[in-house]
Design a protein around this motif. Structure first.
Motif, PDB file in Angstrom:
ATOM      1  N   THR A 171      17.240  39.486  15.076  1.00 27.14           N
ATOM      2  CA  THR A 171      18.500  39.548  14.739  1.00 27.14           C
ATOM      3  C   THR A 171      19.586  40.559  15.619  1.00 27.14           C
ATOM      4  O   THR A 171      19.144  41.595  15.784  1.00 27.14           O
ATOM      5  N   PHE A 172      20.588  40.417  15.922  1.00 28.30           N
ATOM      6  CA  PHE A 172      21.125  40.984  16.583  1.00 28.30           C
ATOM      7  C   PHE A 172      22.863  40.671  16.896  1.00 28.30           C
ATOM      8  O   PHE A 172      23.242  39.371  16.323  1.00 28.30           O
ATOM      9  N   ALA A 173      23.801  41.681  17.026  1.00 31.79           N
ATOM     10  CA  ALA A 173      25.161  41.444  17.118  1.00 31.79           C
ATOM     11  C   ALA A 173      25.359  40.783  18.460  1.00 31.79           C
ATOM     12  O   ALA A 173      24.885  40.951  19.483  1.00 31.79           O
ATOM     13  N   LEU A 174      26.391  39.653  18.457  1.00 36.21           N
ATOM     14  CA  LEU A 174      26.623  39.041  19.784  1.00 36.21           C
ATOM     15  C   LEU A 174      27.403  40.195  20.623  1.00 36.21           C
ATOM     16  O   LEU A 174      28.067  41.014  20.209  1.00 36.21           O
ATOM     17  N   ASP A 175      27.361  39.891  21.948  1.00 37.72           N
ATOM     18  CA  ASP A 175      27.581  40.975  23.043  1.00 37.72           C
ATOM     19  C   ASP A 175      28.436  39.838  24.058  1.00 37.72           C
ATOM     20  O   ASP A 175      27.478  39.303  24.738  1.00 37.72           O
ATOM     21  N   HIS A 220      39.888  37.673  26.831  1.00 37.25           N
ATOM     22  CA  HIS A 220      39.952  39.195  26.597  1.00 37.25           C
ATOM     23  C   HIS A 220      40.925  39.502  25.657  1.00 37.25           C
ATOM     24  O   HIS A 220      41.016  40.538  25.238  1.00 37.25           O
ATOM     25  N   LEU A 221      42.014  38.515  25.382  1.00 32.88           N
ATOM     26  CA  LEU A 221      43.008  38.965  24.541  1.00 32.88           C
ATOM     27  C   LEU A 221      42.834  38.386  23.176  1.00 32.88           C
ATOM     28  O   LEU A 221      43.300  39.067  22.131  1.00 32.88           O
ATOM     29  N   GLU A 222      42.369  37.208  23.100  1.00 34.53           N
ATOM     30  CA  GLU A 222      42.359  36.624  21.681  1.00 34.53           C
ATOM     31  C   GLU A 222      40.983  36.551  21.274  1.00 34.53           C
ATOM     32  O   GLU A 222      39.808  36.623  21.969  1.00 34.53           O
ATOM     33  N   LEU A 223      40.782  36.583  19.936  1.00 30.17           N
ATOM     34  CA  LEU A 223      39.559  36.458  18.883  1.00 30.17           C
ATOM     35  C   LEU A 223      39.104  35.215  18.565  1.00 30.17           C
ATOM     36  O   LEU A 223      40.245  34.631  17.618  1.00 30.17           O
ATOM     37  N   THR A 224      38.102  34.469  18.354  1.00 33.84           N
ATOM     38  CA  THR A 224      37.846  33.556  17.773  1.00 33.84           C
ATOM     39  C   THR A 224      36.797  33.615  16.628  1.00 33.84           C
ATOM     40  O   THR A 224      36.682  32.856  15.825  1.00 33.84           O
ATOM     41  N   ALA A 225      36.223  34.628  16.887  1.00 32.64           N
ATOM     42  CA  ALA A 225      35.089  35.226  15.798  1.00 32.64           C
ATOM     43  C   ALA A 225      35.090  36.838  15.578  1.00 32.64           C
ATOM     44  O   ALA A 225      34.994  37.392  16.765  1.00 32.64           O
ATOM     45  N   ARG A 226      34.753  37.247  14.502  1.00 31.47           N
ATOM     46  CA  ARG A 226      34.671  38.512  14.210  1.00 31.47           C
ATOM     47  C   ARG A 226      33.336  38.718  13.751  1.00 31.47           C
ATOM     48  O   ARG A 226      32.798  38.115  13.005  1.00 31.47           O
ATOM     49  N   ASP A 227      32.899  40.028  13.997  1.00 36.23           N
ATOM     50  CA  ASP A 227      31.552  40.407  13.284  1.00 36.23           C
ATOM     51  C   ASP A 227      30.450  39.363  13.499  1.00 36.23           C
ATOM     52  O   ASP A 227      29.946  38.803  12.318  1.00 36.23           O
ATOM     53  N   ALA A 228      30.235  38.790  14.484  1.00 36.35           N
ATOM     54  CA  ALA A 228      29.626  37.613  14.874  1.00 36.35           C
ATOM     55  C   ALA A 228      28.078  38.332  14.990  1.00 36.35           C
ATOM     56  O   ALA A 228      27.787  39.165  15.870  1.00 36.35           O
ATOM     57  N   LYS A 229      27.078  37.466  14.546  1.00 35.92           N
ATOM     58  CA  LYS A 229      25.647  38.061  14.690  1.00 35.92           C
ATOM     59  C   LYS A 229      24.869  36.762  14.866  1.00 35.92           C
ATOM     60  O   LYS A 229      25.373  35.553  14.505  1.00 35.92           O
ATOM     61  N   ALA A 230      23.783  37.029  15.489  1.00 39.03           N
ATOM     62  CA  ALA A 230      22.572  35.659  15.385  1.00 39.03           C
ATOM     63  C   ALA A 230      21.522  36.292  15.048  1.00 39.03           C
ATOM     64  O   ALA A 230      21.183  37.343  14.930  1.00 39.03           O
ATOM     65  N   GLN A 231      20.739  35.030  14.152  1.00 40.02           N
ATOM     66  CA  GLN A 231      19.377  35.226  13.972  1.00 40.02           C
ATOM     67  C   GLN A 231      18.344  34.192  14.447  1.00 40.02           C
ATOM     68  O   GLN A 231      18.607  33.089  14.315  1.00 40.02           O
ATOM     69  N   VAL A 232      17.350  34.342  15.098  1.00 33.14           N
ATOM     70  CA  VAL A 232      16.350  33.395  15.427  1.00 33.14           C
ATOM     71  C   VAL A 232      15.192  33.479  14.629  1.00 33.14           C
ATOM     72  O   VAL A 232      14.637  34.576  14.609  1.00 33.14           O
ATOM     73  N   ALA A 233      14.922  32.676  14.112  1.00 37.86           N
ATOM     74  CA  ALA A 233      13.719  32.571  13.034  1.00 37.86           C
ATOM     75  C   ALA A 233      12.447  31.722  14.048  1.00 37.86           C
ATOM     76  O   ALA A 233      12.577  30.431  14.083  1.00 37.86           O
ATOM     77  N   GLY A 245      29.428  43.290  13.496  1.00 36.98           N
ATOM     78  CA  GLY A 245      28.737  42.326  14.536  1.00 36.98           C
ATOM     79  C   GLY A 245      29.479  42.615  15.910  1.00 36.98           C
ATOM     80  O   GLY A 245      30.115  43.552  16.210  1.00 36.98           O
ATOM     81  N   GLY A 246      29.555  41.433  16.528  1.00 38.03           N
ATOM     82  CA  GLY A 246      30.213  41.420  17.869  1.00 38.03           C
ATOM     83  C   GLY A 246      31.689  40.537  17.838  1.00 38.03           C
ATOM     84  O   GLY A 246      31.636  39.547  16.882  1.00 38.03           O
ATOM     85  N   GLU A 247      32.531  40.921  18.517  1.00 32.72           N
ATOM     86  CA  GLU A 247      33.786  40.127  18.455  1.00 32.72           C
ATOM     87  C   GLU A 247      33.664  39.113  19.805  1.00 32.72           C
ATOM     88  O   GLU A 247      33.427  39.566  21.016  1.00 32.72           O
TER      89      GLU A 247
END
Length: 536
Positions: A89-93, A354-367, A398-400
């Motif tokens: 599990t990690f925050a997107l970057d 660099h200006l606009e956001l489509t996702a806040r606090d985005a995380k991924a989890q790989v099972a 998470g990541g933006e």
């Protein structure tokens, strides 16, 4: 009182039996590479650092089989369940500064400090060609290939996340940008303040009439050179303020950021993308120099007004770690520019992302599936790990991610002998930037999709990803399963540059050649670096 004492004794005995059982599982299971897990298992919560990483070892082969031998036998014949951790599990970057800074360092004739090399930023610096969604959110693309002939049981698994295509200059929402510019003495070096000025001139040409900018400078103190100003009819005034900047004294990043956020809040434009843009060599030496403390002092501006921080690094001597910490805590991302070409790429080609956001606090989890997977290792993302149980905890940062971005996570995966079927399921979770409503998407991969040879396969973009990751690990003094030496890696990169007609891949090949020469040999000569530990 006697009943309470007796009950306490029974609880103590149950606790002691549970602890002995868990300890027995750990001893029987052997050592699991802590880097294989991005957090903690659902069954045993491990001690983690502030980023949520660092799991305790999990049990060994007997436990993973899911049979009666799972766990430690209690005195009453029952077994304590202690399943191994097959989650990552990690925050997107979407940062790329580490790669840009390494390129600058190699071009100057030196090897980058291993502590500044983040493999995920090397990988995310290249186009991937993933399928994109039609609307907001992500697509989840999972593929892979066998790592190499000498490590036939190891594969690379690529988890690729993509947002919608970036809007054109005319399609994006208006922007309200507060530029916070470092004018300390260290910025006098060629390629620092002069490059920042050129970058702001380029950006002033690129922005629309309905965009707005303000300008804050800082050295030992901060000063507002321009309050929030609409570009219509004011481009000349903006250029005058930019041209007036001259390097002066020490570097008080705290003062600059605090003043910048004050200006961003005062000049906030409703319906626009409001963002603070920090341009600096990030060599803070005055005032508060702890990134988290600095961002905490302007926390309300971030949380209540949704103003994010975009860091642009410059200079041959660059505070990479400090800038990364600032932008991670500031709900943003960072990049690095070394010349005018890179400035145009950031401020023209990539500006909407660099200006606009489509996702806040985005995380991924790989099972990963324990029936087919014996070991796995996430390549990079050490600074972005999240505890497994916090994947759906939306209070955990998470990541933006903006439009036009891709995020790639590459895993080294060792399959079980004769394994066939499901390998992993990747899930991405994010919050809508405006409503904060949570959303999820997932994708899966099986053994048939990762069985082909890496270098003889058809996926040139997967090969570029592998080259970038292998190169980053070599610069860190490590080596992944199937990794060729730097000389062979450079050859792969040159072939890929010709096959993709991608100038950025050609530059990667040049970097690898430079590193190879500095290390004095066709091979990097590092340790074999094979991930250790069995997942069961």
């Amino acid at each position: 009182m006697e009943r309470r004492t007796a009950e306490h004794t029974r609880r103590h005995r149950r606790h002691a039996r549970t602890w002995r059982g868990a300890l027995g599982v750990l001893l029987v299971g052997g050592a699991l590479l802590t880097g294989c897990s991005a957090g903690t298992s659902n069954g045993d919560k491990a001690a983690t650092d502030s980023r949520g990483g660092g799991a305790l070892p999990g049990p060994g082969p007997a436990a993973s089989a899911g049979a009666e031998s799972d766990g430690a036998k209690k005195q009453d014949g029952l077994r304590e369940s202690a399943p191994p951790d097959y989650l990552s599990t990690f925050a997107l970057d979407v940062d790329t500064a580490s790669y840009g800074y390494a390129r600058r360092t190699l071009a100057d004739g030196g090897l980058p400090d291993p502590s500044t090399v983040r493999p995920e930023e090397f990988v995310n610096s290249f186009r991937q060609g993933y399928r994109r969604p039609d609307g907001n959110g992500f697509t989840v693309n999972v593929d892979g290939a066998r790592a190499g002939d000498k490590d036939e049981d190891w594969s690379l698994v690529r988890v690729g996340l993509a947002t919608r295509a970036a809007p054109t200059r005319d399609e994006r929402p208006p922007a309200a940008l507060t530029f916070v510019v470092d004018i300390s003495g260290s910025m006098a070096e060629a390629g620092r303040l002069d490059l920042v000025k050129k970058s702001l001139d380029i950006l002033t040409d690129e922005l629309r009439d309905d965009d707005s900018v303000s300008l804050v400078t800082f050295s030992d103190e901060a000063e507002t050179l321009l309050p929030m100003t609409r570009l219509r009819d004011h481009r000349g005034r903006i250029r005058e303020r930019v041209d007036s900047m001259e390097p002066t004294d020490s570097t008080n990043v705290e003062a600059g950021i605090r003043r910048g956020y004050d200006e961003a809040v005062d000049g906030r434009v409703e319906g626009a993308n409001n963002r603070v843009v920090l341009l600096s060599d990030a060599l803070a030496n005055t005032g508060e120099t702890d990134a988290e403390a600095i961002l905490e002092r302007i926390g309300s501006a971030r949380r209540e007004h949704g103003i994010t921080l975009f860091g642009v690094g410059v200079g041959s001597d660059y505070g990479d770690a400090f800038m990364e910490q600032l932008t991670n805590k500031g709900d943003g991302h960072t990049t690095y520019i070394a010349d005018e070409d890179q400035a145009r790429k950031v401020f023209v080609d990539q500006l909407p992302a660099h200006l606009e956001l489509t996702a806040r606090d985005a995380k991924a989890q790989v099972a990963f599936d324990p029936k087919t997977v014996k070991q796995f290792k996430l390549i990079g993302y050490e600074d972005r790990k999240v505890a497994d149980e916090d994947f759906r905890n939306d209070r955990v940062d998470g990541g933006e991610v903006g439009p036009g971005h891709t995020v790639t996570a590459l895993y080294a995966v060792r399959l079980r002998a004769g394994a066939s079927g499901h390998v992993a399921t990747a899930t991405v979770r994010w919050l809508d930037p405006r409503t904060r409503a949570p959303h999820e998407r997932e994708g899966t991969v099986g053994t048939d999709a990762i069985d082909g040879p890496l270098w003889d396969g058809d996926s040139k973009r997967l090969q570029v990803t592998a080259v970038a990751a292998y190169f980053a690990e070599a610069l860190r003094g490590e080596q992944l399963p199937g990794a060729p030496g730097l000389g062979e890696l450079s050859s792969h990169a040159r072939k890929l540059a010709a096959g993709t007609e991608d100038e950025s891949v050609q530059k990667l090949a040049t970097m690898i050649g430079q590193a190879d020469r500095l290390k004095n040999g066709p091979d990097d000569g590092g340790p074999d670096g094979t991930p250790e530990g069995e997942l069961g």
